[in-house]
Design an enzyme around this catalytic site. Sequence first.
Site, PDB file in Angstrom:
ATOM      1  N   ASP A  26       0.843  -1.191   0.000  1.00 45.85           N
ATOM      2  CA  ASP A  26       0.000   0.000   0.000  1.00 45.85           C
ATOM      3  C   ASP A  26       0.878   1.241   0.000  1.00 45.85           C
ATOM      4  O   ASP A  26       2.090   1.158   0.221  1.00 45.85           O
ATOM      5  CB  ASP A  26      -0.944  -0.012   1.215  1.00 45.85           C
TER       6      ASP A  26
ATOM      7  N   GLU B 286      22.948 -21.668 -17.622  1.00 48.23           N
ATOM      8  CA  GLU B 286      22.028 -20.763 -16.916  1.00 48.23           C
ATOM      9  C   GLU B 286      22.768 -19.522 -16.411  1.00 48.23           C
ATOM     10  O   GLU B 286      22.246 -18.418 -16.460  1.00 48.23           O
ATOM     11  CB  GLU B 286      21.348 -21.492 -15.750  1.00 48.23           C
TER      12      GLU B 286
END
Length: 728
Positions: free
Chosen positions: A531, A611
Amino acid sequence: MAIRYWKEKQIFSIDTKNTTYQMKVDSCGFLLHLYYGAKVNGAMDYLLTYADRGFSGNPAEAGADRTYSLDVLPQEYPTWGTGDYRNAALLIQNADHSESCKLQYAGHTIKKGKYNLSGLPAVYAEENEAETLEIYMEDCVSNLKVTLLYGVVEQLDIITRSVIIENHGSENIIIEKAGSACLELLPGQYDLLSFCGRHTMERTVQRKRIGYGSSVFESRRGTSSHQYNPAFILADVNATEDCGNCYGIAFVYSGGFRFETEKDPYDQVRTVMSIQPEQFAYPLNPGERFVVPETIFSFSQNGFGALSHNYHNCINHHVIRRSFQKKMRPVLINSWEAAYFDFTGETMLELAKNAADVGIDLVVMDDGWFGKRDDDNSGLGDWEVNEEKLGCSLGTLIEKINELGVDFGIWIEPEMISEDSTLYRNHPDWVLQIPGRSPVRSRNQLVLDFSRKDVRDYIFASICKVLDQGNITYVKWDMNRSISDVYSHVNVRGTVLHDYVVGVYDFLEQMIQRYPELLIEGCSGGGGRFDIGMLYYTPQIWCSDNTDAIDRLKIQYGTSFGYPISAMGSHVSVCPNHQSGRITPFETRGIVASAGTFGYELDLMKMSEEEKKIAREQILKYKEMEHLVQTGDYYRLVNPFKNNNHVLWQFVSKDKKETIVCGVRLHSEANPHVYLFYPQGLDADMKYEDIATGKVYTGAALMKAGLPLPLTTGDYQSIKFTFRAVEK
Ligand code: GLA
């Protein structure tokens, strides 16, 4: 001048770049809302309709006029006790236990700059960027004075509202409901967009027609919650991403809230944002004041995309701490999904070595480094470094990591306590717990009473002791349960939850004062406290505990309506994904994570050379685009909640000279369709080069005719286009 007062008509008119907001003090002294929407000229009081409405009473001030009723007139800050039976913004219990309050206009001030709220987060601005309107209202029986605050950031189409309630009377009163703001819309049909969810699936988008009656979205959990986010959009029923009227309403508050919409029988829609009133009853003694947290409004006549830009710009430039506004955030590796509780100092060092190898900036030591904490059943509250587990002091570990050229960050959960902890054994009364009742456990932990200063001071001191042990540049502030058993051993029942939130803010403020350069990432089981209140202190928030790239498409899409991309913590994790079990290509996980503050959440030691090579490139590519993530305009191009073949989003630099379109093709098709995509926000006359192919297109062609997506095979393939302006 954004704010004007027309004395003759007693009208306040607030003009931002593209919007107008008007209200009026009427002949009875009440403050009526007139209009909020696209910019207009002149007085809008002609919109008020007076009619004799049966069973809608008339205040004494109206005399014999039966057409004057607060039950149907649009108001700025409706209170209970005036004959208005709709949802009130303010509910006061007087000393005689009556519930009544009638606020009438008593004066106003217009000021340069934006107001602050003591002890609460709020939008801030320079003197020349904003204006403030204070309207003074009074209940002459109780002598309650209420100041309605309006903050206007003209260039961003932002209007903030907040309220200060002061008891100037001689008797104690109780605030039973504290609304931050009310917004009344003209009669019509509206949709409400809300962002509901659950742990590991936050802020999914729900769009619903507003029907007659009252409907409520609220969190009773003491936090803003995974379940219902305190940001909402009211929209014309045909509003879309790029057209139609829509209103944003977002609470700058991290505690329980209530958002009410009510459509009355005359098709008028009232919305009220308030502190969650059920566990709230705030006594206000003579001379005391209560500050209601702020709500941020914005209006767009060009759909949700433009509305989101207003919020993104507002949060990026007027909420996020100044020192982090333009600061690129570190690419980090977090130990949680890499090792969970099973690590030593050596593990951290290995992570750091591998981090240095692939170009990661910062290693975060997540949960498990303190007290007795080898699983999530014990240790919270005992913020002392477990040197045995680390094999050295924290200072030494940090030094070794720094020597590798990698920064160090640490996880904390200050508001929590385990029953199996020294702190609990010493201070059982420091938790929220109702005497004589067994408290509700969640993740086998209890909540510390952060409404108490002595409790906060103790935790603050013990956490500072840790932070002072070395060069810690990042903290992840977690909060892993909802609050229950609301009872404080020292504070009054109805104040505890709000004082708790104010206590958290106070703690964070002190941390920032003491460690101004420290980057704090908010977290609450992922995005359970996502928020604007938290963003004021923590410039980024871990978006979700769900790191699955495909689920994240929805989570990040929903979050982007009210919150900037630069605030969303987003990491590449391992496959099969730990939450969903899904397998997706490494590149795709990178593309999705780069729509946020980028990082990794996996065991770097187990990565293959291939990777690692991809990760190295991913990080370089992220660094090339991170200025767009931080400061560019974000467009939601294709909605993941619709059954589309792919999902797409786009960043555009403010000067429109650079743009990146990213996405994921969800399903592979044999003999596939050709899908066109349409970038947005470009300069129609500018020519743009596709960096991968060298082909040049006009902005108009890209936006209007679109461009075909590549024909790929395999599910979950990543998509990325980079365009740069070459000439006009
Ligand atoms: C929460 C967070 C995770 C991790 C754990 C540690 O669930 O969201 O990222 O930090 O706590 O216990």
